[in-house]
Design an enzyme around this catalytic site. Sequence first.
Site, mmCIF file in Angstrom:
data_model
loop_
_atom_site.group_PDB
_atom_site.id
_atom_site.type_symbol
_atom_site.label_atom_id
_atom_site.label_comp_id
_atom_site.label_asym_id
_atom_site.label_seq_id
_atom_site.Cartn_x
_atom_site.Cartn_y
_atom_site.Cartn_z
ATOM 1 C CD GLU A 24 5.194 -3.099 -2.078
ATOM 2 O OE1 GLU A 24 6.291 -2.520 -2.184
ATOM 3 O OE2 GLU A 24 4.331 -2.769 -1.252
ATOM 4 N NE ARG A 56 0.947 -3.572 2.268
ATOM 5 C CZ ARG A 56 1.145 -2.253 2.159
ATOM 6 N NH1 ARG A 56 2.374 -1.773 2.227
ATOM 7 N NH2 ARG A 56 0.140 -1.427 1.948
ATOM 8 C CD GLU A 80 8.516 1.389 2.117
ATOM 9 O OE1 GLU A 80 8.146 0.234 1.873
ATOM 10 O OE2 GLU A 80 7.734 2.310 2.356
ATOM 11 C CE1 TYR A 97 1.374 3.053 3.309
ATOM 12 C CE2 TYR A 97 1.320 1.019 4.571
ATOM 13 C CZ TYR A 97 1.683 1.719 3.436
ATOM 14 O OH TYR A 97 2.329 1.067 2.419
ATOM 15 C CG ASP A 114 4.672 -1.333 5.300
ATOM 16 O OD1 ASP A 114 5.423 -0.982 6.228
ATOM 17 O OD2 ASP A 114 4.734 -0.868 4.143
ATOM 18 C CD1 TRP A 169 0.910 8.664 7.077
ATOM 19 C CD2 TRP A 169 2.389 8.237 5.467
ATOM 20 N NE1 TRP A 169 0.241 8.038 6.054
ATOM 21 C CE2 TRP A 169 1.134 7.753 5.049
ATOM 22 C CE3 TRP A 169 3.495 8.050 4.608
ATOM 23 C CZ2 TRP A 169 0.920 7.118 3.812
ATOM 24 C CZ3 TRP A 169 3.300 7.431 3.393
ATOM 25 C CH2 TRP A 169 2.013 6.972 2.989
ATOM 26 C CD GLU A 194 7.076 -3.217 3.762
ATOM 27 O OE1 GLU A 194 6.430 -4.214 3.380
ATOM 28 O OE2 GLU A 194 7.084 -2.144 3.144
ATOM 29 C CG HIS A 249 4.298 3.095 6.268
ATOM 30 N ND1 HIS A 249 4.209 4.450 6.086
ATOM 31 C CD2 HIS A 249 4.512 2.576 5.043
ATOM 32 C CE1 HIS A 249 4.362 4.737 4.810
ATOM 33 N NE2 HIS A 249 4.549 3.612 4.148
ATOM 34 N NE ARG A 302 9.661 -3.571 1.811
ATOM 35 C CZ ARG A 302 8.977 -3.609 0.662
ATOM 36 N NH1 ARG A 302 9.100 -4.646 -0.148
ATOM 37 N NH2 ARG A 302 8.191 -2.617 0.337
HETATM 38 O O1 EZ4 Z 1 4.144 4.236 1.479
HETATM 39 O O2 EZ4 Z 1 5.673 4.141 -1.757
HETATM 40 O O3 EZ4 Z 1 5.520 -0.941 1.026
HETATM 41 N N1 EZ4 Z 1 5.079 0.026 0.485
HETATM 42 C C1 EZ4 Z 1 4.973 1.248 1.018
HETATM 43 C C2 EZ4 Z 1 4.486 2.330 0.082
HETATM 44 C C3 EZ4 Z 1 4.966 3.728 0.475
HETATM 45 C C4 EZ4 Z 1 4.890 4.648 -0.723
HETATM 46 C C5 EZ4 Z 1 5.363 6.071 -0.390
HETATM 47 O O4 EZ4 Z 1 5.470 6.824 -1.571
HETATM 48 O O5 EZ4 Z 1 5.246 1.416 2.183
HETATM 49 O O6 EZ4 Z 1 3.095 2.277 0.016
HETATM 50 CO CO CO Z 2 6.392 -0.336 2.931
#
Ligand code: EZ4
Ligand code: CO
Length: 404
Positions: free
Chosen positions: A341, A147, A264, A159, A212, A404, A238, A214, A285
């Site tokens: 992961e 990743r 997630e 991030y 990702d 975030w 992602e 996010h 995920r």
């Molecule tokens: O930000 O688990 O793909 N992984 C992620 C993680 C999340 C954390 C938050 O607690 O996006 O790094």
């Molecule tokens: Co993620």
Amino acid sequence: MKIVDAKVVVTSPGRNFVTLKLTTDEGLTGLGDATLNGRELAVVSYLTDHVAPLLIGLDPHRVEDTWQSLYRGAYWRRGPVTMAAIAAVDVALWDIKAKAAGLPLYQLLGGASRERIGTYGHANGRDVPELLDSVRARLAEGYPAVRIQSGIPGLKAVYGVTDTDDTGAAVLHQQARPLVEDWDTAAYLRHVPAVFEAVRAEFGAELPLLHDAHHRLTPIQAARLGKDLEPYRPFWLEDCTPAENQEALRLVRRSTTTPLAVGEVFNTVYDYQALITEQLIDYVRSAVTHFGGVTPLRKLFDFAAQYQIRSAIHGPEDISPVGMAAAVHLDLAVHNFGIQEYSGHSPLTDAVFRHAYTFTDGHLHPGEEPGIGVELDEELAAAHPYAAAYLPVNRLHDGTVHDW
Ligand code: EZ4
Ligand code: CO
């Protein structure tokens, strides 16, 4: 057999973990992970105040019935706190059942569907040269897929970059208030394709590359990014849009062939209903820990399999080795496994949670110990007590809070 004790252990060997330990009248014990990063103590209360008293005297073999009674009996269904608590009970019961059978959990889930479990690791850099070094480091560790997350020109804290160390592990912010990161979607959308181009130029066409977003983009921004990344053939994009709105992915899907991975922060199959039946995603995920345990996650994977959607269990450092072990047993057993992961844990965390699963040449295996194969060192756990920690918040340049 009866459950005679239900105990919640909170420990912070570098970061906080919440573990449920069930004990039976026959002396068997089972562990379940209930860690909800940044909101740990809410799950501790849910378990100790409202769930543990209900478990005493139950037959631990009744995994499905206990799951249903905790889910339906609460009346107030779903949500991360509830589902993390139920997950811990579910995994602890599976652990006991498998120990009672003298078998590793994956055997009770149908046995191995593969020899070993392919993973991806995290590469990150404040700029492209640093990211290339990080990719090189992950490949040297044996990871078959990576990743990639990069700093963005003009942004101070991003991030996956400023909150990780050079091994790719997330750095904990143990402070009374969240760290503030900054964000600029236009700068991000301009920069990410160039990052992919540089990584492809250095490492070639074959290396599976993941990214990702996010939950930070609008549907039309996510569509743009998906299209811009197509020439670099990402393994997946992602969490491109905020997770609450399943309809957002219809627009993204219509616009790009970049594979999409989501889930997630999902807690139940209902979060996925439209995404799966309308074939809007390619990977689911959810983590065992946040989805109510092995029982519902297995059902999700079977549902997803009907639509050629694969598993990709969330595996950040805030999933404890107990949650990771449960994931690895499920990964070995389900037919539609996609990728896992994995970043590993610190040596201290691995000492608190001694585990049978192994990571060799970029691949995981759950091992052959009966149950999930994890033992909790309660003395060492107690030596590292809970410490308040928060995930960061994100703000735009004008101060507006952003996802975030
Ligand atoms: O930000 O688990 O793909 N992984 C992620 C993680 C999340 C954390 C938050 O607690 O996006 O790094
Ligand atoms: Co993620």
